[in-house]
Motif scaffolding. Structure first.
Motif, PDB file in Angstrom:
ATOM      1  N   VAL A  30      69.471  83.509  35.788  1.00 44.88           N
ATOM      2  CA  VAL A  30      70.346  83.162  36.909  1.00 44.88           C
ATOM      3  C   VAL A  30      71.707  83.788  36.660  1.00 44.88           C
ATOM      4  CG1 VAL A  30      71.339  81.274  38.241  1.00 44.88           C
ATOM      5  CG2 VAL A  30      69.111  80.979  37.179  1.00 44.88           C
ATOM      6  N   GLU A  31      72.193  84.525  37.656  1.00 43.16           N
ATOM      7  CA  GLU A  31      73.462  85.238  37.498  1.00 43.16           C
ATOM      8  C   GLU A  31      74.328  85.049  38.737  1.00 43.16           C
ATOM      9  OE1 GLU A  31      75.100  89.832  37.113  1.00 43.16           O
ATOM     10  OE2 GLU A  31      72.980  89.432  36.841  1.00 43.16           O
ATOM     11  N   TRP A  32      75.601  84.855  38.489  1.00 41.79           N
ATOM     12  CA  TRP A  32      76.569  84.779  39.584  1.00 41.79           C
ATOM     13  C   TRP A  32      76.941  86.195  39.999  1.00 41.79           C
ATOM     14  CZ3 TRP A  32      81.992  86.022  39.327  1.00 41.79           C
ATOM     15  CH2 TRP A  32      82.669  85.774  40.530  1.00 41.79           C
ATOM     16  N   VAL A  33      76.960  86.427  41.304  1.00 40.10           N
ATOM     17  CA  VAL A  33      77.316  87.727  41.859  1.00 40.10           C
ATOM     18  C   VAL A  33      78.574  87.545  42.694  1.00 40.10           C
ATOM     19  CG1 VAL A  33      76.563  89.598  43.364  1.00 40.10           C
ATOM     20  CG2 VAL A  33      74.901  88.408  41.944  1.00 40.10           C
ATOM     21  N   GLY A  34      79.639  88.198  42.302  1.00 39.17           N
ATOM     22  CA  GLY A  34      80.892  88.104  43.040  1.00 39.17           C
ATOM     23  C   GLY A  34      80.808  88.815  44.380  1.00 39.17           C
ATOM     24  N   ASN A  76      70.042  85.882  41.773  1.00 34.28           N
ATOM     25  CA  ASN A  76      71.451  86.202  41.927  1.00 34.28           C
ATOM     26  C   ASN A  76      72.013  85.320  43.024  1.00 34.28           C
ATOM     27  OD1 ASN A  76      71.492  88.439  40.071  1.00 34.28           O
ATOM     28  ND2 ASN A  76      70.298  89.519  41.572  1.00 34.28           N
ATOM     29  N   SER A  77      73.139  84.702  42.761  1.00 36.57           N
ATOM     30  CA  SER A  77      73.763  83.815  43.740  1.00 36.57           C
ATOM     31  C   SER A  77      75.251  84.094  43.807  1.00 36.57           C
ATOM     32  CB  SER A  77      73.544  82.357  43.341  1.00 36.57           C
ATOM     33  OG  SER A  77      74.261  81.492  44.193  1.00 36.57           O
ATOM     34  N   ASN A  78      75.793  83.960  45.020  1.00 38.25           N
ATOM     35  CA  ASN A  78      77.234  84.128  45.153  1.00 38.25           C
ATOM     36  C   ASN A  78      77.964  82.800  44.983  1.00 38.25           C
ATOM     37  OD1 ASN A  78      76.556  82.916  47.548  1.00 38.25           O
ATOM     38  ND2 ASN A  78      77.715  84.304  48.838  1.00 38.25           N
ATOM     39  N   SER A  79      77.231  81.749  44.659  1.00 41.62           N
ATOM     40  CA  SER A  79      77.841  80.444  44.427  1.00 41.62           C
ATOM     41  C   SER A  79      78.009  80.210  42.925  1.00 41.62           C
ATOM     42  CB  SER A  79      76.994  79.329  45.031  1.00 41.62           C
ATOM     43  OG  SER A  79      77.518  78.076  44.638  1.00 41.62           O
ATOM     44  N   GLN A  80      79.216  80.352  42.465  1.00 40.25           N
ATOM     45  CA  GLN A  80      79.491  80.143  41.041  1.00 40.25           C
ATOM     46  C   GLN A  80      79.206  78.685  40.658  1.00 40.25           C
ATOM     47  OE1 GLN A  80      83.481  81.230  39.877  1.00 40.25           O
ATOM     48  NE2 GLN A  80      82.851  81.640  37.792  1.00 40.25           N
ATOM     49  N   LEU A  81      79.473  77.769  41.563  1.00 40.28           N
ATOM     50  CA  LEU A  81      79.207  76.352  41.312  1.00 40.28           C
ATOM     51  C   LEU A  81      77.718  76.125  41.050  1.00 40.28           C
ATOM     52  CD1 LEU A  81      80.058  73.337  41.320  1.00 40.28           C
ATOM     53  CD2 LEU A  81      79.588  73.362  43.772  1.00 40.28           C
ATOM     54  N   ILE A  82      76.870  76.633  41.921  1.00 46.65           N
ATOM     55  CA  ILE A  82      75.423  76.435  41.787  1.00 46.65           C
ATOM     56  C   ILE A  82      74.899  77.085  40.516  1.00 46.65           C
ATOM     57  CG2 ILE A  82      73.166  76.922  42.831  1.00 46.65           C
ATOM     58  CD1 ILE A  82      74.829  74.760  44.305  1.00 46.65           C
TER      59      ILE A  82
END
Length: 79
Positions: free
Chosen positions: A53-57, A13-19
């Motif tokens: 891989v998931e974007w986390v707001g 989980n990442s807070n970077s939507q770009l990555i």
């Protein structure tokens, strides 16, 4: 590392939507330095097997921020 722990699937989980979108090949990479990171990520993904891989707001990121703060407080070398 994941294989040594017996993991067959790893959730990232990442807070970077770009990555996240770069890893998912939805955005292109132009920066040579970022391409090296991308290559390393895919090297690790191939080693692990299944990686989600998931974007986390921001609204869902408070728990991850707290865990990261705790980890760096307990092991300053993780910075």
């Amino acid at each position: 590392m994941a294989k040594r722990l017996g993991a067959e699937t790893v959730q990232v989980n990442s807070n970077s939507q770009l990555i996240v979108n770069q890893i998912k090949d939805q955005y292109s990479l132009k920066d040579p330095r970022m391409m090296k990171y991308y290559d390393k990520v895919w090297e690790l993904i191939k080693e692990i097997g299944t990686v989600e891989v998931e974007w986390v707001g921001r609204e869902r990121n408070a728990h991850a921020d707290a865990l990261a703060s705790l980890a760096t407080a307990c092991a300053p070398s993780l910075n």
